[in-house]
Structure formats: C-alpha cells, structure tokens
Scaffold this motif. Structure first.
Motif, short mmCIF file in Angstrom:
data_model
loop_
_atom_site.label_atom_id
_atom_site.label_comp_id
_atom_site.label_asym_id
_atom_site.label_seq_id
_atom_site.Cartn_x
_atom_site.Cartn_y
_atom_site.Cartn_z
N HIS A 137 -84.31 -10.13 -76.41
CA HIS A 137 -85.38 -9.41 -77.10
C HIS A 137 -85.65 -8.06 -76.46
CE1 HIS A 137 -88.56 -9.07 -79.97
NE2 HIS A 137 -89.44 -8.82 -79.03
N SER A 138 -85.77 -8.02 -75.14
CA SER A 138 -85.96 -6.75 -74.43
C SER A 138 -85.78 -6.99 -72.94
CB SER A 138 -87.35 -6.17 -74.71
OG SER A 138 -87.37 -4.77 -74.52
N TYR A 139 -85.63 -5.92 -72.17
CA TYR A 139 -85.40 -6.10 -70.73
C TYR A 139 -85.49 -4.78 -70.01
CZ TYR A 139 -80.69 -4.28 -71.62
OH TYR A 139 -79.64 -3.47 -71.97
N VAL A 140 -85.56 -4.85 -68.69
CA VAL A 140 -85.30 -3.70 -67.82
C VAL A 140 -84.18 -4.09 -66.87
CG1 VAL A 140 -87.65 -2.75 -67.92
CG2 VAL A 140 -87.04 -4.39 -66.11
N ILE A 141 -83.50 -3.09 -66.33
CA ILE A 141 -82.54 -3.34 -65.25
C ILE A 141 -83.13 -2.74 -63.98
CG2 ILE A 141 -80.20 -3.00 -64.37
CD1 ILE A 141 -79.29 -2.64 -67.29
N HIS A 142 -83.56 -3.62 -63.08
CA HIS A 142 -84.26 -3.16 -61.89
C HIS A 142 -83.25 -2.66 -60.87
CE1 HIS A 142 -87.51 -2.49 -59.28
NE2 HIS A 142 -87.42 -3.58 -58.54
N HIS A 143 -83.57 -1.49 -60.29
CA HIS A 143 -82.63 -0.84 -59.36
C HIS A 143 -83.16 -0.82 -57.93
CE1 HIS A 143 -79.48 1.05 -62.02
NE2 HIS A 143 -80.33 0.55 -62.89
N ARG A 144 -84.28 -1.45 -57.66
CA ARG A 144 -84.86 -1.42 -56.33
C ARG A 144 -84.71 -2.78 -55.67
NH1 ARG A 144 -85.48 2.58 -53.91
NH2 ARG A 144 -87.47 2.04 -52.96
N ILE B 274 -84.21 -8.01 -65.77
CA ILE B 274 -85.35 -8.90 -65.99
C ILE B 274 -85.57 -8.89 -67.49
CG2 ILE B 274 -87.77 -9.37 -65.45
CD1 ILE B 274 -87.37 -7.34 -63.05
N LEU C 94 -79.45 -5.24 -77.26
CA LEU C 94 -80.53 -6.06 -77.79
C LEU C 94 -80.00 -6.94 -78.92
CD1 LEU C 94 -83.84 -3.99 -77.94
CD2 LEU C 94 -82.74 -5.15 -76.03
N THR D 23 -91.53 -2.98 -62.83
CA THR D 23 -90.55 -3.93 -63.37
C THR D 23 -91.08 -4.70 -64.56
OG1 THR D 23 -91.31 -5.65 -61.86
CG2 THR D 23 -89.47 -4.28 -61.13
N ILE E 263 -90.89 -3.53 -69.77
CA ILE E 263 -90.03 -4.54 -70.41
C ILE E 263 -90.02 -4.41 -71.94
CG2 ILE E 263 -89.90 -7.04 -70.90
CD1 ILE E 263 -90.14 -7.53 -67.91
N LEU F 120 -87.38 -1.17 -74.54
CA LEU F 120 -86.11 -1.14 -75.28
C LEU F 120 -86.29 -1.64 -76.71
CD1 LEU F 120 -83.42 -2.35 -72.71
CD2 LEU F 120 -83.88 -0.01 -73.48
N MET G 20 -83.45 6.33 -60.73
CA MET G 20 -83.64 5.18 -61.60
C MET G 20 -84.51 4.14 -60.89
SD MET G 20 -82.93 4.07 -64.60
CE MET G 20 -81.37 4.72 -65.24
N ILE G 21 -85.51 3.65 -61.60
CA ILE G 21 -86.37 2.58 -61.06
C ILE G 21 -86.04 1.28 -61.78
CG2 ILE G 21 -88.73 1.76 -60.76
CD1 ILE G 21 -88.05 4.09 -58.93
N ALA G 22 -86.32 1.22 -63.05
CA ALA G 22 -86.04 0.03 -63.87
C ALA G 22 -85.61 0.54 -65.24
CB ALA G 22 -87.26 -0.88 -63.96
N TRP G 23 -84.28 0.59 -65.43
CA TRP G 23 -83.75 1.16 -66.66
C TRP G 23 -84.45 0.57 -67.88
CZ3 TRP G 23 -81.13 -0.40 -71.09
CH2 TRP G 23 -80.56 0.65 -71.84
N PRO G 24 -84.90 1.35 -68.82
CA PRO G 24 -84.62 2.79 -69.02
C PRO G 24 -85.58 3.75 -68.31
CG PRO G 24 -85.83 1.95 -70.89
CD PRO G 24 -85.63 0.78 -69.97
#
Lengths: 152, 384
Positions: free
Chosen positions: A69-76, A87, A114, B142, B146, B149, B195-199
C-alpha cells in the motif's frame, strides 16, 4: 528462502486481547477477526468490532495475500536493522492494513512498486514470537496484481 | 449555548527569549521563560492568571506551582504538536463558560538539548509496541512519510512539489531574523540533500530545536484594556484519528484534518476567500499539501501545483507558513505553539515577514503522525 532477524529488533509483548494473534503467528497463521454484525474483517486485534461495537466477533485465518500500500525506505541506522530497509504498510486481501517489512527482494523503489502482490512469511524472533513479514508473491493470482482489494 | 465568534481573545503572546540551542534551560524552564514573556506582553503577574494548560500527564500541576499560579481551570491535553490548538479551543470555551477569566497556555521543549525531557519509546505491550515498533520505525521521519508514496501515486504528485514546499518556506524564513535556517535553497538543493527515509530527504524534514511559547487568553470584553492588540478567536475545531499511522483510514487525506478544519470555518462563519494568512503545521513537506486539500483551500491532488505556482510564497494570494515553518523557523518536537504565535503576530500586524492587512488568519495543526488535529481561526477585529 531463509530469513533471519538481527538481534536488537523491538519484540512485541502480547496482551490478553492480542495473544491469539501472536499464538497464530507462532504457528504460521495470520489470524484476523471478523465483525459479527457486518462480516467485515478488522485489525489490530480487539475483543469487539470497531465498526459496530458488538462483542460478537470471531477469529479466522487470513489468506496471507496482500498488496503493497505504501512505504518508506529508511536510510539511517536503527538498532536491529541494517539500512536501507523498507518500513511498509500492506493491504491484506481481506481489507485491513498492517505495518510490516518486505523481505526477499532488494530494498529499492524499483523492486517495490506500489500494489505489488505479496504473501505473508512468518519469521521467528524466539520460541514465543514470530513476526508476520511479507515477500513478493511467487505466483500472483490473475487479476490481483495492481489491484487494491479494498474491504471485502 | 454555542461559542460566539470573537468573544475570547489572545491578549498576551510570546516565545522563549532564545530559540534553537538553549542548553541552559530544562523543559519546565523553557515553559516558564515563555510564560513570563507572555505575561510581560500582557502586563500581567502570575497572580492574575486563573487558568493553565501544559501538555502532558500530571504536568499542569508542576508548571502551576513552578510559576506560582492557583488555577480554577486546568488542561493537560496531550495529543502531540497540535495540543496547543486544542488548549486554545478549550480555554476559549472555558472563559466563555466562566470557568476562568485569564488562561495561560504554555509550551517548552528541550527537543535538541534533551534536558529533562519526557520522550520514551513505545512500551512493547502497547498497540504501537506490538504492531509497529517491531518493523523498524524510529521516530517521526520514519513514520510520518509512510502515506506519501500512496498520495503521490493517487494524484501524480512529484518529489519536486515537496521540494518546493521547503524552498518557498525558506524564502519566508529569509525575512525572519529569528528563523534557524535563512539562506535560500533551490529545488535541486532539496532533491540532492541527504536521504532520510525515501522519498523524503533531510531538507523535507523539520528542524529539531529547543524553545517554547505561551499565550494568554481572556474575554473580548476585557481585551481592549491590555497593552497589545488583541487577536480575537473566531472559531476552532479539533479531532483525533489514530495513534498508529498504519491504521490511518485514507493515506491521501487526514480524517482529523477533515473534522477540525470545517468545524472551525463553520464556527467562525467565514469562507475560504476571507482568509488572508494561513499556517499549516509542517513537520514534514507533505503536510501543507494535505492541509490545503483537507481544509478545502484547493481541490484534491492540486495542492502541489498550487504551491509550485507560488500562491503561498511571498507576494502570493494565500501567504502560508510565513515564519519559515517547522522546516526553517524552529521545531521543538511540538511546533503547534509556534504556528499559533505567528498567526497572532500576523493579525496584530507585528510579524517580521508581515503580510499586508491581515484580517483573518487560519492556524492548522497536526499531532502525532496524522493522529490528531486542531484548527484555530484568529481575527483582527471583533465581529460586530
């Protein structure tokens, strides 16, 4: 595909209202609940329906099929995780949504479009707790990919 | 009985003496510093205050005793960064009902220095601890983005649109000597930032600072007796939706926004065309887009284009986040107090980046991760 979790990931502590869910996960079953008045599925677990307030609810095993459905890609850096990691919130075939991680594929926007068809996989944290994670579906059912399933 | 628009006013408003890094004050010290500044603005002493609000469980009593206030009205509502909008709404109702005469609403947070702060991770047996924390969220950057996107895919919104939010707000911040970040930035700067939490990249995320603010409210009948110009409270709204962003009903729209905003407009009896100035709490760059749409300023999916067309920029027809916002001005962790302070400055005509002739300012806040909302509408004049 063997998936192992890094040490340090926060571990859920079941309560009386959620114990059935975690017991199910330990046995490889994704258990949802259904409202006795409307027939609609809901999550997270509670001993009554969020739709009508009825205590007439039942537990059932979900298909395990979902879409992204949706997400972020965490880089830290985060204890228990190696960045980058997604996530995600997935929409289960039965309607409810849940937070999870997507495993078995690169953690990149290109690999994670998505509405991607997914299936549940249970990964143990210890003897008592397994987490429901999701991976790209092996054989997406016809007509499912790219479709938001909505409420059954 | 319903609230009569303009029957209660802000008569004292101030921020902490310093914003940014304030390592010499704890959280209660920051709240007290802001409270004393607001009392000085209104020409009041602690003994003149008979109502108090401070965010948090069992915290109002700490601050009341610390400041030497004996309140008849108390509010510890704690729903995140918009708690102060709810405090203003509750205080206006309390004053109108006679529960108190003069209410003090305070904020202090040691967001950067973390001196005697109250932040804790979720307990593992809470719903967040069971059904979100195991999957690796680590603070608002984070969690809050969410839904983004899904919003982008639904409406064809681009990363450039979110970047433009940051660029335009930096333009406003450049006019404000107290803003933390004032140097101009470009869309490319934002899209090439870390970049922190794409996008989302770092320039799409709010600051983390120390600071605070305080507001003093009283009845409009008394408001003209104070040294500063009053800011009349015309309308207000509040709501909550969820404590878990994964359970938000619609990832492209906030239900709490859709309840609080229209309620405030209806109470104030105003239309969107009446609004001269707007604050929309911008913890992250997508929030002004959701706010513009959910409050009805623009049709669904069109807020990004509206901002790119410079409608909210200096010289635009709907100046928004004129202090620089949480992205460039300051953000302690609960920014709502600073949005309220800027709205009050604008209707009083004393803002550093003053918009000409502000009669009505709308101030809209968010709490948690789309968890709560509060809207306050201020007027320069008391409706006759």
């Amino acid at each position: 595909m063997t998936i192992t979790l890094e040490p340090g990931r926060p571990k859920p502590m079941p309560t009386p209202e959620t114990k059935h869910f975690w017991d199910g996960a330990k046995d490889g079953k994704l258990l949802l609940q259904r409202c006795g008045d409307t027939g609609r599925a809901y999550f997270p677990p509670r001993p009554f329906s969020p739709y009508t307030g009825t205590r007439n609810v039942s537990v059932f095993e979900a298909s395990g099929r979902a879409t992204l459905h949706s997400y972020v890609i965490h880089h830290r850096p985060v204890p228990g995780f190696t960045p980058p990691y997604a996530i995600a919130v997935v929409e289960l075939e039965e309607g409810p949504r849940m937070m999870t991680n997507i495993v078995g594929c690169p953690q990149t926007p290109e690999a994670l479009p998505l509405d991607l068809a997914l299936e549940v996989v249970f990964v143990p944290m210890d003897d008592a707790i397994s987490l429901p994670l999701f991976r790209p579906a092996a054989t997406p059912a016809a007509g499912r990919t790219g479709v938001s399933m909505g409420v059954e | 009985m319903s609230y009569v628009p303009g029957s209660v006013a802000v008569v004292g408003a101030a921020e902490t003496t310093h914003l940014g890094a304030v390592p010499n004050l704890s959280e209660i010290g920051l709240a007290a510093d802001a409270a004393l500044n607001a009392m000085a603005d209104a020409g009041l002493k602690p003994g003149d205050i008979d109502g108090i609000a401070w965010v948090g469980a069992m915290r109002p009593q700490l601050l009341a005793q610390y400041l030497g206030i004996t309140p008849r009205w108390v509010d510890g509502t704690s729903v995140g960064g918009c708690s102060f909008m709810l405090h203003v709404r509750h205080a206006a109702a309390a004053i109108a009902a006679g529960y108190c005469n003069t209410a003090l609403i305070c904020h202090g947070e040691s967001g950067k220095s973390r001196i005697a702060g109250a932040q804790r991770p979720p307990e593992p047996a809470t719903l967040n601890g069971q059904f979100e924390a195991p999957f690796g969220p680590f603070g608002p950057p984070t969690l809050f983005p969410i839904p983004v996107l899904r919003y982008m895919k639904t409406y064809g919104v681009t990363e450039e649109m979110f970047a433009t939010v940051a660029v335009v707000q930096r333009e406003w911040a450049g006019k404000n000597p107290r803003a933390m970040f004032r140097d101009p930035i470009s869309v490319d700067d934002v899209l090439n930032s870390r970049m922190i939490a794409w996008p989302f990249r770092i320039l799409m995320c709010c600051l983390v600072t120390d600071g605070g603010g305080a507001l003093i409210l009283t009845s409009a009948d008394r408001a003209k007796d104070f040294p500063g110009k009053p800011a009349y409270i015309l309308g207000s709204g509040e709501s909550v939706e969820t404590g878990m962003i994964s359970q938000m009903e619609d990832f492209t729209s906030s239900r709490a926004f859709r309840v609080a905003g229209p309620e405030a407009f209806k109470m104030a009896g105003i239309a969107h065309a009446d609004v001269d100035h707007l604050m929309i709490y911008d913890a992250f760059a997508h929030l002004p887009l959701y706010g513009l749409e959910d409050l009805g300023f623009v049709p669904r999916g069109e807020a990004g284009r509206y901002i790119m067309d410079r409608n909210t920029a200096p010289g635009g027809k709907l100046p928004m986040n004129t202090n620089g916002g949480g992205l460039s001005y300051t953000h302690t962790g609960m920014y709502g107090m600073f949005a309220l302070q800027e709205s009050v400055r604008q209707v009083r005509g004393i803002a550093p980046a003053q918009v000409p002739d502000v009669d009505i300012s709308v101030c809209h806040g968010v709490g948690g991760m789309f968890g709560a909302s509060g809207t306050i509408i201020f007027g320069r004049d008391r409706p006759s």
